[in-house]
Write an enzyme that holds these catalytic residues in place. Structure first.
Site, PDB file in Angstrom:
ATOM      1  N   HIS A 140       0.838  -1.207   0.000  1.00 22.28           N
ATOM      2  CA  HIS A 140       0.000   0.000   0.000  1.00 22.28           C
ATOM      3  C   HIS A 140       0.867   1.249   0.000  1.00 22.28           C
ATOM      4  CE1 HIS A 140      -3.050  -2.973   1.357  1.00 22.28           C
ATOM      5  NE2 HIS A 140      -3.787  -2.259   0.544  1.00 22.28           N
ATOM      6  N   ASN A 141       1.422   1.557  -1.143  1.00 22.80           N
ATOM      7  CA  ASN A 141       2.357   2.684  -1.260  1.00 22.80           C
ATOM      8  C   ASN A 141       1.997   3.533  -2.480  1.00 22.80           C
ATOM      9  OD1 ASN A 141       3.266   1.197  -3.491  1.00 22.80           O
ATOM     10  ND2 ASN A 141       4.715   0.071  -2.227  1.00 22.80           N
ATOM     11  N   ARG A 143       3.270   3.685  -5.380  1.00 25.36           N
ATOM     12  CA  ARG A 143       3.216   2.985  -6.671  1.00 25.36           C
ATOM     13  C   ARG A 143       1.852   2.279  -6.846  1.00 25.36           C
ATOM     14  NH1 ARG A 143       7.334   2.241 -10.146  1.00 25.36           N
ATOM     15  NH2 ARG A 143       8.869   2.677  -8.529  1.00 25.36           N
ATOM     16  N   HIS A 144       1.297   1.791  -5.730  1.00 22.51           N
ATOM     17  CA  HIS A 144      -0.038   1.169  -5.816  1.00 22.51           C
ATOM     18  C   HIS A 144      -1.069   2.230  -6.236  1.00 22.51           C
ATOM     19  CE1 HIS A 144      -3.695  -1.001  -4.900  1.00 22.51           C
ATOM     20  NE2 HIS A 144      -3.983  -0.175  -3.893  1.00 22.51           N
ATOM     21  N   HIS A 180      -7.149   6.880  -2.810  1.00 21.43           N
ATOM     22  CA  HIS A 180      -7.960   5.881  -2.120  1.00 21.43           C
ATOM     23  C   HIS A 180      -7.278   5.138  -0.965  1.00 21.43           C
ATOM     24  CE1 HIS A 180      -5.788   2.864  -4.364  1.00 21.43           C
ATOM     25  NE2 HIS A 180      -6.317   1.967  -3.556  1.00 21.43           N
ATOM     26  N   ASP A 181      -5.943   5.126  -0.904  1.00 24.73           N
ATOM     27  CA  ASP A 181      -5.265   4.436   0.211  1.00 24.73           C
ATOM     28  C   ASP A 181      -4.347   5.378   0.987  1.00 24.73           C
ATOM     29  OD1 ASP A 181      -6.197   1.806   0.436  1.00 24.73           O
ATOM     30  OD2 ASP A 181      -4.944   1.079  -1.202  1.00 24.73           O
ATOM     31  N   ASP A 290      -8.770  -0.979  -8.206  1.00 18.31           N
ATOM     32  CA  ASP A 290      -8.035  -1.218  -6.958  1.00 18.31           C
ATOM     33  C   ASP A 290      -7.444  -2.632  -6.905  1.00 18.31           C
ATOM     34  OD1 ASP A 290      -7.080  -0.728  -4.417  1.00 18.31           O
ATOM     35  OD2 ASP A 290      -8.986  -1.131  -3.401  1.00 18.31           O
ATOM     36  N   TYR A 312       1.181  -8.817   4.340  1.00 11.80           N
ATOM     37  CA  TYR A 312       0.363  -9.720   5.149  1.00 11.80           C
ATOM     38  C   TYR A 312       1.218 -10.400   6.222  1.00 11.80           C
ATOM     39  CZ  TYR A 312      -3.700  -9.901   1.921  1.00 11.80           C
ATOM     40  OH  TYR A 312      -4.805  -9.622   1.167  1.00 11.80           O
ATOM     41  N   GLN A 341      -4.173 -16.923  -4.847  1.00 12.06           N
ATOM     42  CA  GLN A 341      -4.582 -16.279  -6.100  1.00 12.06           C
ATOM     43  C   GLN A 341      -5.756 -16.994  -6.761  1.00 12.06           C
ATOM     44  OE1 GLN A 341      -3.606 -13.659  -5.316  1.00 12.06           O
ATOM     45  NE2 GLN A 341      -3.242 -12.681  -7.265  1.00 12.06           N
TER      46      GLN A 341
HETATM   47  P1  5GP Z   1      -6.908  -2.102  -0.857  1.00  4.00           P
HETATM   48  O1  5GP Z   1      -6.434  -2.564   0.477  1.00  4.00           O
HETATM   49  O2  5GP Z   1      -5.810  -2.039  -1.880  1.00  4.00           O
HETATM   50  O3  5GP Z   1      -7.710  -0.831  -0.877  1.00  4.00           O
HETATM   51  O4  5GP Z   1      -8.030  -3.181  -1.269  1.00  4.00           O
HETATM   52  C1  5GP Z   1      -7.794  -4.261  -2.009  1.00  4.00           C
HETATM   53  C2  5GP Z   1      -7.655  -5.505  -1.164  1.00  4.00           C
HETATM   54  O5  5GP Z   1      -7.943  -6.594  -2.014  1.00  4.00           O
HETATM   55  C3  5GP Z   1      -6.218  -5.723  -0.676  1.00  4.00           C
HETATM   56  O6  5GP Z   1      -5.952  -5.217   0.589  1.00  4.00           O
HETATM   57  C4  5GP Z   1      -6.126  -7.241  -0.674  1.00  4.00           C
HETATM   58  O7  5GP Z   1      -6.647  -7.755   0.512  1.00  4.00           O
HETATM   59  C5  5GP Z   1      -7.060  -7.643  -1.788  1.00  4.00           C
HETATM   60  N1  5GP Z   1      -6.288  -7.902  -3.024  1.00  4.00           N
HETATM   61  C6  5GP Z   1      -6.010  -7.037  -4.032  1.00  4.00           C
HETATM   62  N2  5GP Z   1      -5.312  -7.643  -5.003  1.00  4.00           N
HETATM   63  C7  5GP Z   1      -5.144  -8.936  -4.610  1.00  4.00           C
HETATM   64  C8  5GP Z   1      -4.521 -10.070  -5.188  1.00  4.00           C
HETATM   65  O8  5GP Z   1      -3.963 -10.046  -6.285  1.00  4.00           O
HETATM   66  N3  5GP Z   1      -4.578 -11.235  -4.473  1.00  4.00           N
HETATM   67  C9  5GP Z   1      -5.197 -11.339  -3.274  1.00  4.00           C
HETATM   68  N4  5GP Z   1      -5.197 -12.514  -2.651  1.00  4.00           N
HETATM   69  N5  5GP Z   1      -5.799 -10.282  -2.703  1.00  4.00           N
HETATM   70  C10 5GP Z   1      -5.778  -9.101  -3.354  1.00  4.00           C
HETATM   71 MN    MN Z   2      -5.838  -0.036  -2.787  1.00  3.71          MN
END
Ligand code: 5GP
Ligand code: MN
Length: 401
Positions: A140-141, A143-144, A180-181, A290, A312, A341
């Site tokens: 969550h940086n 680049r994201h 958004h983050d 996202d 994680y 995945q």
């Molecule tokens: P964000 O936290 O970026 O706002 O919300 C997206 C959430 O979806 C992430 O925190 C993560 O839990 C999940 N997520 C996004 N992309 C992936 C991915 O490729 N694989 C998995 N397992 N979870 C993802």
């Molecule tokens: Mn996000």
């Protein structure tokens, strides 16, 4: 019997040793990657910065002084401009400052700067402040944020959203994607609630992270030096801020089932004149952007998965240390990259993108197809992993002989 036990024990300790060696290598690589990102951030955050935050959390956050923001002006090549609209865009080759320039370009390209009389210098200051308020997390940086914004820019072009939505709605989508983050601490809502953090207490355990991202977004828009909405009538600016908040709040995955259920009800009778339908579409659009890493080519998406798992695992370590429950999908002892995945692609991504193709069939080839490819790839890996595990476990027959 003893012999069998000895043999199994020796295989077990061999495997454990291997895991130790392999994980230390992986951590060393991650550390290097993080150091690189940190140095790039340092380069980007020149001495034009000072600290302020609406709710200072653990580390100090940055916003710029009133002075003229300075980052080198990059002229994007025609090739880059074209590539920026596609999910195949290679987002790993850009330094933080270059990503700023790319986003600045998108706001111009979509006609938003002209339409809303956004001051060019304020736009730069706002972007620098947004960048400075993303933390140096593995996933969550900044680049994201860039990835999500680039995907939104691509969606707007691919789905011709400028023909279907108003300029205000397009601006809301882009601001929400960038912000958004904001100030994400690298620990999810479950941690915030279980650890009774300041954020969880402040927001009564309801989407504490997303509410915090909203608060930082509003804070930046409330300052003269970073208010890109300052040329608008107060009513128009309020409407945009409200729209942005709604979209950021929709990114809480705890609301996924509810949002998708409402969207699937309206998708078959979708009407661009129906405001309720439009709001749902926008929520699904930001959710897709996202979580869109797997839409990208494998060599671009795979590092994101490693970074997500790294974040994680860092949370799981902290939860164990603090005696808090550890979510199974974050526990290094329970998670497999391919398994996680396959579940995410099958149960979240593919159905969500497929539902969007009912309105925009052009997404089938560019987005749904790569997602199915990624699912098949990870399914294959999962089977391979299971096969390898089986062949390294002694069967009764072999040992007895
Ligand atoms: P964000 O936290 O970026 O706002 O919300 C997206 C959430 O979806 C992430 O925190 C993560 O839990 C999940 N997520 C996004 N992309 C992936 C991915 O490729 N694989 C998995 N397992 N979870 C993802
Ligand atoms: Mn996000």
């Amino acid at each position: 019997m003893e012999e069998i036990e000895r043999e199994i024990r020796s295989k077990l300790s061999g495997l454990e040793r291997r895991i130790e060696v392999e994980s230390s290598r992986r951590w060393a690589i991650h550390k290097c990657q993080r150091d690189i990102e940190k140095l790039r951030q340092e380069l980007a955050n020149s001495s034009h910065w000072t600290c302020v935050s609406p709710h200072p959390t653990e580390s100090k956050r940055l916003i710029p002084r009133r002075g003229l923001p300075s980052y080198p002006k990059y002229t994007l090549s025609l090739e880059t401009i074209k590539a920026l609209k596609r999910p195949t865009f290679n987002l790993w080759q850009w330094a933080p400052n270059e990503m700023l320039s790319c986003i600045e370009y998108m706001f111009h390209d979509l006609g938003l700067v002209h339409e809303f009389s956004i001051d060019g210098v304020t736009l730069k200051r706002w972007l620098l402040s947004v960048q400075g308020n993303y933390r140096d997390n593995p996933f969550h940086n900044w680049r994201h944020s860039f990835c999500v914004t680039q995907m939104m820019h691509g969606m707007i072009h691919l789905c011709r959203l400028q023909d279907h939505l108003s300029p205000t709605e397009n601006l809301i989508l882009m601001i929400a994607a960038v912000c958004h983050d904001l100030d994400h601490p690298g620990l999810d809502n479950t941690y915030q609630v279980n650890a009774r953090t300041d954020l969880a207490l402040r927001y009564g355990n309801h989407s504490p992270l997303e509410r915090h991202h909203c608060a930082v977004t509003l804070e930046l828009l409330s300052r003269d030096e970073t208010n890109i909405l300052s040329a608008m009538e107060p009513g128009a600016s309020d409407e945009i801020q409200k729209g942005v908040m709604e979209l950021i709040l929709a990114t809480d995955m705890a609301r996924h089932v509810q949002i998708m259920a409402s969207f699937s009800q309206c998708v078959e009778i979708f009407d661009f004149q129906n405001l309720k339908h439009l709001r749902l579409l926008e929520q699904v659009l930001i959710k897709c952007c996202d979580t869109s890493n797997e839409v990208r080519p494998p060599q671009i998406s795979e590092p994101w998965l490693d970074f997500l798992l790294q974040e994680y695992f860092m949370q799981a370590v902290r939860e164990k240390m603090e005696g808090l429950p550890v979510s199974p999908h974050m526990d290094p002892e329970k998670v497999s990259k391919s398994g996680s995945q396959v579940v995410f692609l099958t149960s979240v991504l593919i159905p969500m993108f497929e539902s969007l193709t009912q309105i925009f069939p052009q997404l089938e080839a560019t987005m749904v197809h790569p997602l199915r490819g990624a699912r098949d790839h990870y399914r294959h890996l999962e089977v391979e992993e299971a096969r390898r595990l089986l062949s390294s476990t002694p069967s009764e027959g072999t040992v007895a002989v």
